[in-house]
Design a protein around this motif. Structure first.
Motif, PDB file in Angstrom:
ATOM      1  N   GLU A   1       0.833  -1.188   0.000  1.00  0.00           N
ATOM      2  CA  GLU A   1       0.000   0.000   0.000  1.00  0.00           C
ATOM      3  C   GLU A   1       0.881   1.257   0.000  1.00  0.00           C
ATOM      4  OE1 GLU A   1      -3.244   1.194   3.081  1.00  0.00           O
ATOM      5  OE2 GLU A   1      -3.143  -1.000   2.946  1.00  0.00           O
ATOM      6  N   CYS A   2       0.350   2.354  -0.535  1.00  0.00           N
ATOM      7  CA  CYS A   2       1.126   3.593  -0.624  1.00  0.00           C
ATOM      8  C   CYS A   2       1.713   4.001   0.726  1.00  0.00           C
ATOM      9  CB  CYS A   2       0.247   4.721  -1.170  1.00  0.00           C
ATOM     10  SG  CYS A   2      -0.218   4.444  -2.892  1.00  0.00           S
ATOM     11  N   HIS A   3       2.940   4.463   0.688  1.00  0.00           N
ATOM     12  CA  HIS A   3       3.780   4.838   1.835  1.00  0.00           C
ATOM     13  C   HIS A   3       3.652   3.919   3.057  1.00  0.00           C
ATOM     14  CE1 HIS A   3       0.431   7.365   3.412  1.00  0.00           C
ATOM     15  NE2 HIS A   3       0.317   7.750   2.168  1.00  0.00           N
TER      16      HIS A   3
ATOM     17  N   ALA B   1       5.840   3.552  -5.952  1.00  0.00           N
ATOM     18  CA  ALA B   1       7.088   3.282  -6.692  1.00  0.00           C
ATOM     19  C   ALA B   1       6.819   2.769  -8.109  1.00  0.00           C
ATOM     20  CB  ALA B   1       7.948   2.279  -5.921  1.00  0.00           C
ATOM     21  N   ASN B   2       5.550   2.601  -8.456  1.00  0.00           N
ATOM     22  CA  ASN B   2       5.202   2.189  -9.826  1.00  0.00           C
ATOM     23  C   ASN B   2       5.291   3.416 -10.731  1.00  0.00           C
ATOM     24  OD1 ASN B   2       4.803  -0.468  -9.095  1.00  0.00           O
ATOM     25  ND2 ASN B   2       2.574  -0.281  -8.927  1.00  0.00           N
ATOM     26  N   VAL B   3       6.516   3.843 -10.971  1.00  0.00           N
ATOM     27  CA  VAL B   3       6.756   5.137 -11.613  1.00  0.00           C
ATOM     28  C   VAL B   3       6.291   5.150 -13.073  1.00  0.00           C
ATOM     29  CG1 VAL B   3       8.524   6.851 -12.216  1.00  0.00           C
ATOM     30  CG2 VAL B   3       8.666   5.628 -10.032  1.00  0.00           C
TER      31      VAL B   3
ATOM     32  N   GLU C   1       0.113  14.434   1.787  1.00  0.00           N
ATOM     33  CA  GLU C   1       0.922  14.641   0.578  1.00  0.00           C
ATOM     34  C   GLU C   1       0.413  13.768  -0.571  1.00  0.00           C
ATOM     35  OE1 GLU C   1       5.312  15.387   2.503  1.00  0.00           O
ATOM     36  OE2 GLU C   1       5.213  14.263   0.627  1.00  0.00           O
ATOM     37  N   HIS C   2       0.022  12.564  -0.201  1.00  0.00           N
ATOM     38  CA  HIS C   2      -0.444  11.611  -1.202  1.00  0.00           C
ATOM     39  C   HIS C   2      -1.742  12.098  -1.845  1.00  0.00           C
ATOM     40  CE1 HIS C   2      -1.684   7.569  -2.731  1.00  0.00           C
ATOM     41  NE2 HIS C   2      -0.402   7.575  -3.042  1.00  0.00           N
ATOM     42  N   ALA C   3      -2.660  12.562  -1.014  1.00  0.00           N
ATOM     43  CA  ALA C   3      -3.944  13.055  -1.505  1.00  0.00           C
ATOM     44  C   ALA C   3      -3.721  14.244  -2.433  1.00  0.00           C
ATOM     45  CB  ALA C   3      -4.844  13.446  -0.328  1.00  0.00           C
ATOM     46  N   LYS C   4      -2.780  15.109  -2.059  1.00  0.00           N
ATOM     47  CA  LYS C   4      -2.471  16.308  -2.849  1.00  0.00           C
ATOM     48  C   LYS C   4      -1.939  15.904  -4.238  1.00  0.00           C
ATOM     49  CE  LYS C   4      -0.215  20.709  -2.065  1.00  0.00           C
ATOM     50  NZ  LYS C   4       0.955  21.305  -1.427  1.00  0.00           N
ATOM     51  N   LEU C   5      -1.030  14.903  -4.253  1.00  0.00           N
ATOM     52  CA  LEU C   5      -0.459  14.440  -5.516  1.00  0.00           C
ATOM     53  C   LEU C   5      -1.554  13.896  -6.431  1.00  0.00           C
ATOM     54  CD1 LEU C   5       2.178  13.727  -7.149  1.00  0.00           C
ATOM     55  CD2 LEU C   5       2.051  11.494  -6.069  1.00  0.00           C
ATOM     56  N   HIS C   6      -2.477  13.148  -5.854  1.00  0.00           N
ATOM     57  CA  HIS C   6      -3.530  12.531  -6.670  1.00  0.00           C
ATOM     58  C   HIS C   6      -4.580  13.520  -7.134  1.00  0.00           C
ATOM     59  CE1 HIS C   6      -2.604   8.178  -6.794  1.00  0.00           C
ATOM     60  NE2 HIS C   6      -1.831   8.511  -5.780  1.00  0.00           N
TER      61      HIS C   6
HETATM   62  N1  LIG Z   1       5.726   9.839 -12.888  1.00  0.00           N
HETATM   63  C1  LIG Z   1       4.886   9.568 -11.877  1.00  0.00           C
HETATM   64  N2  LIG Z   1       4.718   8.287 -11.494  1.00  0.00           N
HETATM   65  C2  LIG Z   1       3.884   7.987 -10.473  1.00  0.00           C
HETATM   66  C3  LIG Z   1       3.197   9.008  -9.773  1.00  0.00           C
HETATM   67  C4  LIG Z   1       3.382  10.352 -10.199  1.00  0.00           C
HETATM   68  O1  LIG Z   1       2.807  11.323  -9.656  1.00  0.00           O
HETATM   69  N3  LIG Z   1       4.235  10.581 -11.257  1.00  0.00           N
HETATM   70  N4  LIG Z   1       2.370   8.682  -8.706  1.00  0.00           N
HETATM   71  C5  LIG Z   1       2.657   7.416  -8.050  1.00  0.00           C
HETATM   72  C6  LIG Z   1       1.641   7.035  -7.090  1.00  0.00           C
HETATM   73  S1  LIG Z   1       1.649   7.878  -5.616  1.00  0.00           S
HETATM   74  C7  LIG Z   1       0.772   6.004  -7.313  1.00  0.00           C
HETATM   75  S2  LIG Z   1      -0.237   5.471  -6.084  1.00  0.00           S
HETATM   76  C8  LIG Z   1       0.696   5.354  -8.631  1.00  0.00           C
HETATM   77  C9  LIG Z   1      -0.700   5.498  -9.196  1.00  0.00           C
HETATM   78  O2  LIG Z   1      -0.789   4.901 -10.439  1.00  0.00           O
HETATM   79  P1  LIG Z   1      -2.042   5.155 -11.382  1.00  0.00           P
HETATM   80  O3  LIG Z   1      -2.128   6.641 -11.636  1.00  0.00           O
HETATM   81  O4  LIG Z   1      -1.793   4.389 -12.613  1.00  0.00           O
HETATM   82  O5  LIG Z   1      -3.248   4.641 -10.639  1.00  0.00           O
HETATM   83  O6  LIG Z   1       1.634   5.880  -9.570  1.00  0.00           O
HETATM   84  C10 LIG Z   1       2.860   6.259  -9.032  1.00  0.00           C
HETATM   85  N5  LIG Z   1       3.714   6.689 -10.118  1.00  0.00           N
END
Ligand SMILES: Nc1nc2c(c(=O)[nH]1)N[C@H]1C(S)=C(S)[C@@H](COP(=O)(O)O)O[C@H]1N2
Ligand SMILES: [Mo]
Length: 158
Positions: free
Chosen positions: A116-118, A126-128, A151-156
């Motif tokens: 799960e995230c963080h 890390a699934n970049v 921070e996570h909510a903000k990014l999403h």
């Molecule tokens: N380049 C990039 N990769 C990223 C991110 C991002 O903001 N930029 N967010 C990460 C986060 S926090 C998550 S939970 C997943 C989300 O993948 P999804 O958008 O395909 O659901 O991608 C990860 N990879």
């Protein structure tokens, strides 16, 4: 001009290399995952195992971490190499076409059975997506994954 994106793999390696989609496609069959939905129904596409790429570039003994860079949105993650050597994947195609940006293409990193995230080094964050540079580093490298729920909510949101 016809520009073909490359995934640069360098750092603490014997043979740094920039891989095109076609080069990834030519890596050994037994290292290919032709249908990613068998691993994750939400991630259609074709992938190659990270191990196939590592076999070619050959990390040095000093290389302990896999540091993933997405210059498109300045996102970075650094995870212990040992933890992902056998379960890391690079998704690079869908329906025989380059992986679209909407799916994190042209190259997207993916770890099987991510946490799960963080919650852990090897988490979903890390699934970049849009990864253009994989750097093998001596110790942890650049990492700006969100550190907490806020921070996570903000990014999403963004
Ligand atoms: N380049 C990039 N990769 C990223 C991110 C991002 O903001 N930029 N967010 C990460 C986060 S926090 C998550 S939970 C997943 C989300 O993948 P999804 O958008 O395909 O659901 O991608 C990860 N990879
Ligand atoms: Mo995340």
């Amino acid at each position: 001009m016809n520009y073909e994106p490359k995934l640069i793999v360098d750092g603490e390696v014997v043979s740094p290399h920039g891989f095109t989609r076609h080069e990834l496609l030519e890596l050994p069959d037994e290292q290919q995952v032709a249908d990613m939905t068998r691993i994750d129904p939400n991630r259609p596409g074709r992938a190659v195992r990270l191990a196939a790429v590592l076999d070619l570039v050959r990390p040095t003994e000093a290389g302990t971490h896999l540091t993933l860079h997405a210059s498109a949105d300045d996102f970075h993650a650094s995870i212990p190499l040992a933890a992902v050597r056998d379960r890391g994947l690079i998704i690079y195609e869908n329906d025989s076409l380059p992986l679209p940006a909407s799916a994190g293409g042209p190259f997207r990193f993916y770890v099987e059975n991510f946490a799960e995230c963080h919650s852990h080094d090897v988490d979903e964050c890390a699934n970049v997506k849009f990864v253009d540079h994989i750097e093998i580093t001596a110790g942890p490298g650049r990492d700006n994954r969100p550190k907490d729920d806020a921070e996570h909510a903000k990014l999403h949101e963004g």
